[in-house]
Design a protein around this motif. Structure first.
Motif, mmCIF file in Angstrom:
data_model
loop_
_atom_site.group_PDB
_atom_site.id
_atom_site.type_symbol
_atom_site.label_atom_id
_atom_site.label_comp_id
_atom_site.label_asym_id
_atom_site.label_seq_id
_atom_site.Cartn_x
_atom_site.Cartn_y
_atom_site.Cartn_z
ATOM 1 N N ASP A 163 0.912 -1.220 0.199
ATOM 2 C CA ASP A 163 -0.081 0.122 -0.074
ATOM 3 C C ASP A 163 0.963 1.235 0.016
ATOM 4 O O ASP A 163 0.766 2.155 0.667
ATOM 5 N N GLY A 164 2.022 1.418 -1.058
ATOM 6 C CA GLY A 164 2.677 2.606 -0.989
ATOM 7 C C GLY A 164 2.228 3.786 -1.150
ATOM 8 O O GLY A 164 2.792 4.844 -0.669
ATOM 9 N N HIS A 165 0.865 4.037 -1.745
ATOM 10 C CA HIS A 165 0.180 5.201 -2.088
ATOM 11 C C HIS A 165 -0.048 5.809 -0.617
ATOM 12 O O HIS A 165 -0.471 6.965 -0.543
ATOM 13 N N ASN A 166 -0.293 4.843 0.283
ATOM 14 C CA ASN A 166 -0.841 5.401 1.923
ATOM 15 C C ASN A 166 0.251 5.891 2.715
ATOM 16 O O ASN A 166 0.230 6.315 3.747
ATOM 17 N N LEU A 167 1.601 5.690 2.086
ATOM 18 C CA LEU A 167 2.730 5.847 3.066
ATOM 19 C C LEU A 167 3.070 7.284 3.414
ATOM 20 O O LEU A 167 3.382 7.727 4.470
ATOM 21 N N PHE A 220 -7.839 7.019 1.590
ATOM 22 C CA PHE A 220 -8.882 7.671 2.386
ATOM 23 C C PHE A 220 -8.659 9.047 2.890
ATOM 24 O O PHE A 220 -9.187 9.471 3.839
ATOM 25 N N GLY A 221 -7.627 9.764 2.085
ATOM 26 C CA GLY A 221 -7.306 11.073 2.468
ATOM 27 C C GLY A 221 -6.377 11.199 3.488
ATOM 28 O O GLY A 221 -6.114 12.369 3.984
ATOM 29 N N ARG A 222 -5.765 9.972 4.190
ATOM 30 C CA ARG A 222 -4.963 10.096 5.084
ATOM 31 C C ARG A 222 -3.900 9.138 5.063
ATOM 32 O O ARG A 222 -4.170 7.946 5.130
ATOM 33 N N SER A 223 -2.629 9.565 5.084
ATOM 34 C CA SER A 223 -1.499 8.816 4.928
ATOM 35 C C SER A 223 -0.892 8.321 6.177
ATOM 36 O O SER A 223 -1.047 8.998 7.123
ATOM 37 N N TRP A 224 0.265 7.566 6.129
ATOM 38 C CA TRP A 224 1.073 7.233 7.389
ATOM 39 C C TRP A 224 1.997 8.603 7.787
ATOM 40 O O TRP A 224 2.434 8.459 8.949
ATOM 41 N N ARG A 225 2.260 9.554 6.648
ATOM 42 C CA ARG A 225 3.014 10.657 6.821
ATOM 43 C C ARG A 225 4.495 10.232 7.430
ATOM 44 O O ARG A 225 4.927 10.679 8.473
ATOM 45 N N MET A 226 4.891 9.298 6.823
ATOM 46 C CA MET A 226 6.248 8.739 7.016
ATOM 47 C C MET A 226 7.580 9.458 6.981
ATOM 48 O O MET A 226 8.656 9.120 7.515
ATOM 49 N N LEU A 227 7.444 10.550 6.153
ATOM 50 C CA LEU A 227 8.521 11.410 5.843
ATOM 51 C C LEU A 227 9.184 12.090 7.202
ATOM 52 O O LEU A 227 10.541 11.830 7.068
ATOM 53 N N ASN A 228 8.532 12.494 7.983
ATOM 54 C CA ASN A 228 9.424 13.173 9.295
ATOM 55 C C ASN A 228 10.008 12.015 10.038
ATOM 56 O O ASN A 228 11.366 12.395 10.402
ATOM 57 N N PRO A 229 9.273 10.841 10.377
ATOM 58 C CA PRO A 229 10.096 9.744 11.047
ATOM 59 C C PRO A 229 11.532 9.338 10.270
ATOM 60 O O PRO A 229 12.370 8.862 10.936
ATOM 61 N N LEU A 230 11.262 9.425 8.931
ATOM 62 C CA LEU A 230 12.542 9.022 8.108
ATOM 63 C C LEU A 230 13.627 10.009 8.314
ATOM 64 O O LEU A 230 14.705 9.512 8.251
ATOM 65 N N TYR A 231 13.321 11.196 8.307
ATOM 66 C CA TYR A 231 14.148 12.360 8.332
ATOM 67 C C TYR A 231 14.744 11.968 9.598
ATOM 68 O O TYR A 231 16.021 12.409 9.787
ATOM 69 N N GLU A 232 14.043 11.703 10.812
ATOM 70 C CA GLU A 232 14.545 11.877 12.164
ATOM 71 C C GLU A 232 15.404 10.534 12.404
ATOM 72 O O GLU A 232 16.056 10.323 13.411
ATOM 73 N N LEU A 233 15.223 9.712 11.625
ATOM 74 C CA LEU A 233 15.958 8.062 12.056
ATOM 75 C C LEU A 233 17.456 8.358 12.087
ATOM 76 O O LEU A 233 17.832 8.963 11.191
ATOM 77 N N GLU A 234 17.914 7.593 12.857
ATOM 78 C CA GLU A 234 19.510 7.686 13.066
ATOM 79 C C GLU A 234 20.309 7.209 12.053
ATOM 80 O O GLU A 234 21.350 7.564 11.806
ATOM 81 N N GLY A 247 -5.411 1.941 20.031
ATOM 82 C CA GLY A 247 -5.186 1.527 18.704
ATOM 83 C C GLY A 247 -6.294 1.239 17.688
ATOM 84 O O GLY A 247 -7.024 0.350 18.154
ATOM 85 N N GLU A 248 -6.389 1.859 16.561
ATOM 86 C CA GLU A 248 -7.554 1.635 15.481
ATOM 87 C C GLU A 248 -6.938 1.165 14.235
ATOM 88 O O GLU A 248 -5.779 1.104 14.015
ATOM 89 N N HIS A 249 -7.844 0.697 13.538
ATOM 90 C CA HIS A 249 -7.561 -0.052 12.296
ATOM 91 C C HIS A 249 -7.608 1.222 11.116
ATOM 92 O O HIS A 249 -8.380 1.212 10.266
ATOM 93 N N CYS A 250 -6.553 2.014 11.330
ATOM 94 C CA CYS A 250 -6.243 3.092 10.299
ATOM 95 C C CYS A 250 -5.127 3.945 10.259
ATOM 96 O O CYS A 250 -4.114 3.279 11.186
ATOM 97 N N GLU A 251 -4.641 4.296 9.210
ATOM 98 C CA GLU A 251 -3.482 5.298 8.902
ATOM 99 C C GLU A 251 -3.226 5.995 10.055
ATOM 100 O O GLU A 251 -1.730 5.862 10.357
ATOM 101 N N ALA A 252 -3.954 6.631 10.888
ATOM 102 C CA ALA A 252 -3.597 7.486 11.827
ATOM 103 C C ALA A 252 -2.948 6.623 12.974
ATOM 104 O O ALA A 252 -1.967 7.312 13.601
ATOM 105 N N SER A 253 -3.463 5.466 13.436
ATOM 106 C CA SER A 253 -2.926 4.676 14.229
ATOM 107 C C SER A 253 -1.497 4.179 13.869
ATOM 108 O O SER A 253 -0.654 3.843 14.745
#
Length: 252
Positions: free
Chosen positions: A40-44, A52-66, A232-238
């Motif tokens: 589900d790469g489009h949701n990342l 559903f108009g809400r992604s995992w918003r992974m960029l910030n955690p990736l930028y902050e990763l050691e 936790g819920e079954h959704c991208e925000a969680s």
């Protein structure tokens, strides 16, 4: 940076859009990087791409990763019930659609290891060995990640399964886990939430299945890390909330 491109899958007989994260300086740095493959790469990454108009918003955690890594996400098939089919290792009856779901999960995994991974390793600065190659997903993608651990461990050393969709096929999954030869070392990070589903019964059933599965895998030597989310819920925000944790699990 995010790169998007299409790659044809002979296994699934269609083009698959790839959503790929690369460190901004990957060209000039001359470094090589571990690779995380995700369903589900489009949701990342971006809300505008997400189903559903809400992604995992992974960029910030990736930028902050050691440690810098590459993330390769494959977009699902949006036609009818094809997402479930392509992310199903075994056929099962779906009461919501009142139909038996065709299992194309093996074809999807064969695309990842036979087409996508060789392409990524050829064109980008990866560390291609299994110790630096991981796979992750949520819901049906989480199920596929566990299937990859059981059947494709020669390619992946660590697996992340968030809210895996295991209830309809747990008997088949137990059988696969018991019979499979899993290469070591291997690790599984598995997370699910107490507020998934409409009642608490689903959480109880999911906990029972995942605990039994973990016991099977532990006997084979797989390292298991549970992360149960009380709210936790079954959704991208969680899933966004626990992204920093599972990323750190992968690189540690």
């Amino acid at each position: 940076m995010i790169v998007k491109f299409d790659l044809f899958s002979t296994q699934l007989e269609r083009n698959i859009k790839i959503h790929m994260y690369l460190p901004d300086d990957y060209i000039s740095s001359q470094e090589t990087y571990p690779v995380l493959y995700m369903f589900d790469g489009h949701n990342l990454f971006f809300d505008e791409d997400a189903t559903f108009g809400r992604s995992w918003r992974m960029l910030n955690p990736l930028y902050e990763l050691e440690k810098k890594i590459i993330v390769v996400g494959l977009e699902c098939n949006h036609n009818g019930n094809e997402r479930v089919s392509e992310y199903a290792p075994y056929p099962f009856y779906d009461p919501e659609f009142d139909e038996t779901i065709e299992a194309k999960g093996k074809q999807t995994m064969d695309f990842i290891v036979g087409t996508l991974k060789p392409y990524i390793d050829l064109h980008f600065p990866t560390i291609p060995n299994r110790m630096n190659t991981w796979i992750a997903g949520s819901s049906c993608g989480g199920l596929m990640a566990i299937y990859a651990l059981c059947m494709y461990s020669q390619y992946f050393s660590r697996v992340v399964a968030l809210s895996p969709y295991v209830l309809p096929i747990h008997t088949s999954l137990f059988y696969t886990a018991k019979k499979s030869h899993i290469k070591m070392p291997s690790g599984l990070y598995v997370s699910w939430g107490a507020h998934e589903g409409s009642t608490g019964h689903e959480f109880i059933s999911e906990t029972k299945v995942l605990t039994e599965l973990a016991n099977i895998l532990l006997k084979k030597g797989v390292h298991i890390q549970f992360d149960v989310q009380p709210y936790g819920e079954h959704c991208e925000a969680s899933w966004e909330e626990i992204t920093p944790q599972f990323l750190r699990y992968l690189i540690k």
